[in-house]
Design a protein around this motif. Structure first.
Motif, PDB file in Angstrom:
ATOM      1  N   ASP A  84       0.165  -4.230   6.891  1.00  0.00           N
ATOM      2  CA  ASP A  84       0.904  -2.991   6.630  1.00  0.00           C
ATOM      3  C   ASP A  84       2.400  -3.210   6.434  1.00  0.00           C
ATOM      4  O   ASP A  84       3.042  -2.461   5.697  1.00  0.00           O
ATOM      5  CB  ASP A  84       0.678  -1.996   7.773  1.00  0.00           C
ATOM      6  CG  ASP A  84      -0.733  -1.430   7.757  1.00  0.00           C
ATOM      7  OD1 ASP A  84      -1.440  -1.649   6.751  1.00  0.00           O
ATOM      8  OD2 ASP A  84      -1.122  -0.793   8.751  1.00  0.00           O
ATOM      9  N   LEU A  89       1.953  -2.965   0.619  1.00  0.00           N
ATOM     10  CA  LEU A  89       1.416  -1.915   1.484  1.00  0.00           C
ATOM     11  C   LEU A  89       2.515  -1.116   2.174  1.00  0.00           C
ATOM     12  O   LEU A  89       2.361   0.076   2.422  1.00  0.00           O
ATOM     13  CB  LEU A  89       0.488  -2.527   2.533  1.00  0.00           C
ATOM     14  CG  LEU A  89      -0.813  -3.161   2.037  1.00  0.00           C
ATOM     15  CD1 LEU A  89      -1.711  -3.506   3.200  1.00  0.00           C
ATOM     16  CD2 LEU A  89      -1.529  -2.226   1.081  1.00  0.00           C
ATOM     17  N   LYS A  90       3.626  -1.776   2.479  1.00  0.00           N
ATOM     18  CA  LYS A  90       4.713  -1.078   3.164  1.00  0.00           C
ATOM     19  C   LYS A  90       5.203   0.103   2.340  1.00  0.00           C
ATOM     20  O   LYS A  90       5.511   1.176   2.884  1.00  0.00           O
ATOM     21  CB  LYS A  90       5.851  -2.060   3.452  1.00  0.00           C
ATOM     22  CG  LYS A  90       6.958  -1.484   4.315  1.00  0.00           C
ATOM     23  CD  LYS A  90       7.987  -2.551   4.653  1.00  0.00           C
ATOM     24  CE  LYS A  90       9.078  -1.976   5.546  1.00  0.00           C
ATOM     25  NZ  LYS A  90      10.091  -3.014   5.906  1.00  0.00           N
ATOM     26  N   MET A  93       2.289   2.958   1.991  1.00  0.00           N
ATOM     27  CA  MET A  93       2.027   3.785   3.164  1.00  0.00           C
ATOM     28  C   MET A  93       2.860   5.062   3.168  1.00  0.00           C
ATOM     29  O   MET A  93       2.522   6.033   3.839  1.00  0.00           O
ATOM     30  CB  MET A  93       2.285   2.989   4.443  1.00  0.00           C
ATOM     31  CG  MET A  93       1.316   1.828   4.651  1.00  0.00           C
ATOM     32  SD  MET A  93      -0.410   2.339   4.716  1.00  0.00           S
ATOM     33  CE  MET A  93      -0.423   3.268   6.237  1.00  0.00           C
ATOM     34  N   SER A 113      -5.596  -2.459   9.435  1.00  0.00           N
ATOM     35  CA  SER A 113      -4.582  -1.839   8.591  1.00  0.00           C
ATOM     36  C   SER A 113      -4.788  -0.334   8.563  1.00  0.00           C
ATOM     37  O   SER A 113      -5.926   0.151   8.469  1.00  0.00           O
ATOM     38  CB  SER A 113      -4.647  -2.401   7.169  1.00  0.00           C
ATOM     39  OG  SER A 113      -3.798  -1.681   6.305  1.00  0.00           O
ATOM     40  N   PHE A 115      -3.899   1.437   6.161  1.00  0.00           N
ATOM     41  CA  PHE A 115      -4.050   1.840   4.755  1.00  0.00           C
ATOM     42  C   PHE A 115      -5.379   2.550   4.526  1.00  0.00           C
ATOM     43  O   PHE A 115      -5.458   3.569   3.842  1.00  0.00           O
ATOM     44  CB  PHE A 115      -3.934   0.613   3.848  1.00  0.00           C
ATOM     45  CG  PHE A 115      -4.216   0.886   2.398  1.00  0.00           C
ATOM     46  CD1 PHE A 115      -3.229   1.371   1.568  1.00  0.00           C
ATOM     47  CD2 PHE A 115      -5.487   0.667   1.861  1.00  0.00           C
ATOM     48  CE1 PHE A 115      -3.487   1.632   0.227  1.00  0.00           C
ATOM     49  CE2 PHE A 115      -5.754   0.923   0.529  1.00  0.00           C
ATOM     50  CZ  PHE A 115      -4.754   1.413  -0.287  1.00  0.00           C
TER      51      PHE A 115
END
Length: 437
Positions: A84, A89-90, A93, A113, A115
């Protein structure tokens, strides 16, 4: 009156004083267009252009959020460690968007995660391609996807190497995915019968199965056992199974014979590769084609043993066929191709690398008066096609969207290309690889 009010909303009239006269300007007020009309206009744009157009105003953004447009957008995460606090992904999110189609390629999965819990509810199609994943991680991801309709697990050998028949009984994964309709295990050579059973039992409504390019690097005995196991599943699910893909997977006449004998099986899509010579007694492929009269999609790519008799059977038994793919079917000749003139619903024809086909077969079977429905035509590596035949293509297939002529060095010249450009005004993709003239 309603139409007049709509025109009044859309038009903005400006009168500009210029040299003692008024000049009338019409400026369309596009932001006032009804959302139904905007959606219709946006259908002519590709996903990237629609995304740019959504920045114009709130009304255009609302049209961009139409569910069918969202399904056309794929989130592709490639070659990262799935954590994450890492890229991308950061950033995802905190995204305001949801994705219905997610593809994960060459990804190593780390710890849990957020996600999947955040985005899983909107995902309808999920693809794992060449990923390092294990059973418990797969199950922990799928449990957040109640709307998943299509699952692809492609070339993931680590999943099946670490997946044992007898595992920790304290951990139970009683997953049921009621919306899952399509399962693909393509390009996996190592999965066994208990792997297969677990995955198909996830989907009680499964109607599409893809095991293409599987079992090519395992011993013959194990391959036969797995094909028999798949055949047994097809027999069990014959009432609901509508799409079966076995292209690139070595199968024999015994398997085809068993598939043809399932009387209540009615497929809409079928892909397979005929490797063995078609026998004169009880030919499985002929009986299978004779039985599956409801097919609309038929892919026989790389079927080196497929001959004209099979193509004639296709033309006689499957009148609803819309897609016919004969890529690298070297045994097909003009005699077989001329038989497909009776398939009047064809929209996608692929004759790539069928080197025995000449102008005679193309004119007799392909260039007929009923080809206005064809949208995709692949004629690559047809070295015996002349420029006269290609000129006829431009007249008979005016509504083509895709045309592949790669490797047709004998037929492509400046004149034939000019005919194509003049007549095929709807063409979006044109392949001219290795056309030196």
């Amino acid at each position: 009156m309603a139409l007049a009010r709509l025109v009044e909303r859309i038009e903005r009239t400006l009168y500009v004083h210029y040299e003692d006269s008024f000049v009338y300007f019409f400026e369309p007020n596009f932001e006032a267009l009804p959302p139904e009309l905007l959606i219709k206009l946006f259908q002519y744009l590709n996903p990237s252009d629609r995304s740019t157009a959504a920045l114009v105003c709130r009304t255009w953004y609302d049209a961009f959020r139409y569910i069918e447009f969202q399904r056309a957008v794929r989130l592709h995460i490639h070659d990262i460690e799935f954590v994450d606090n890492g890229h991308p992904l950061k950033g995802l999110m905190t995204s305001f968007r949801y994705f219905t189609d997610v593809r994960i390629t060459k990804v190593v999965f780390g710890n849990k995660s957020e996600f999947w819990s955040e985005f899983g509810d909107g995902i309808e199609e999920l693809t794992f391609d060449n990923c390092v994943i294990w059973k418990h991680k797969l199950a922990s991801i799928l449990k957040y996807m109640p709307r998943l309709r299509r699952l692809h697990i492609l070339n993931c050998p680590d999943l099946f190497k670490t997946w044992k028949l007898i595992e920790n009984t304290t951990v139970t994964w009683n997953l049921i995915m009621p919306q899952l309709k399509h399962l693909s295990l393509a390009r996996n050579n190592r999965f066994q019968d208990f792997h297969f059973d677990y995955l198909v039992q996830l989907a009680p409504q499964l109607d599409s199965l893809d095991v293409s390019e599987c079992f090519s690097s395992i011993e013959a005995r194990q391959r036969v056992l797995m094909l028999n196991h798949i055949l047994e599943f097809v027999r069990t699910a014959r009432d609901r199974l509508r799409h079966l893909f076995l292209s690139g997977t070595p199968i024999d006449n015994v398997f085809l014979r068993g598939l043809a004998d399932i009387r209540e099986l009615s497929l809409r899509s079928l892909a397979l590769m005929v490797c063995e010579k078609i026998p004169t007694n009880e030919p499985g492929i002929i009986d299978l084609l004779r039985a599956q009269t409801a097919l609309t999609h038929l892919d026989l790519s790389k079927s080196l043993a497929l001959n004209d008799s099979a193509l004639i059977q296709i033309s006689c038994s499957i009148p609803l066929l819309e897609t016919l793919i004969l890529n690298r079917c070297w045994m097909i000749t003009d005699y077989g191709i001329m038989a497909i003139k009776s398939l009047v619903r064809l929209r996608h024809i692929d004759l790539t690398n069928c080197e025995r086909i000449t102008d005679v077969g193309l004119v007799g079977g392909l260039f007929t008066h009923n080809r206005r429905n064809v949208r995709k035509l692949y004629l690559g590596l047809l070295t015996n096609m002349s420029d006269a035949a290609l000129t006829k293509v431009s007249f008979e297939f005016c509504d083509l969207v895709v045309l592949d002529l790669g490797g047709c060095s004998n037929s492509i010249n400046d004149l034939s290309i000019q005919y194509i450009f003049y007549h095929m005004t709807k063409l979006q993709e044109l392949n001219l690889d290795c056309c030196a003239k």
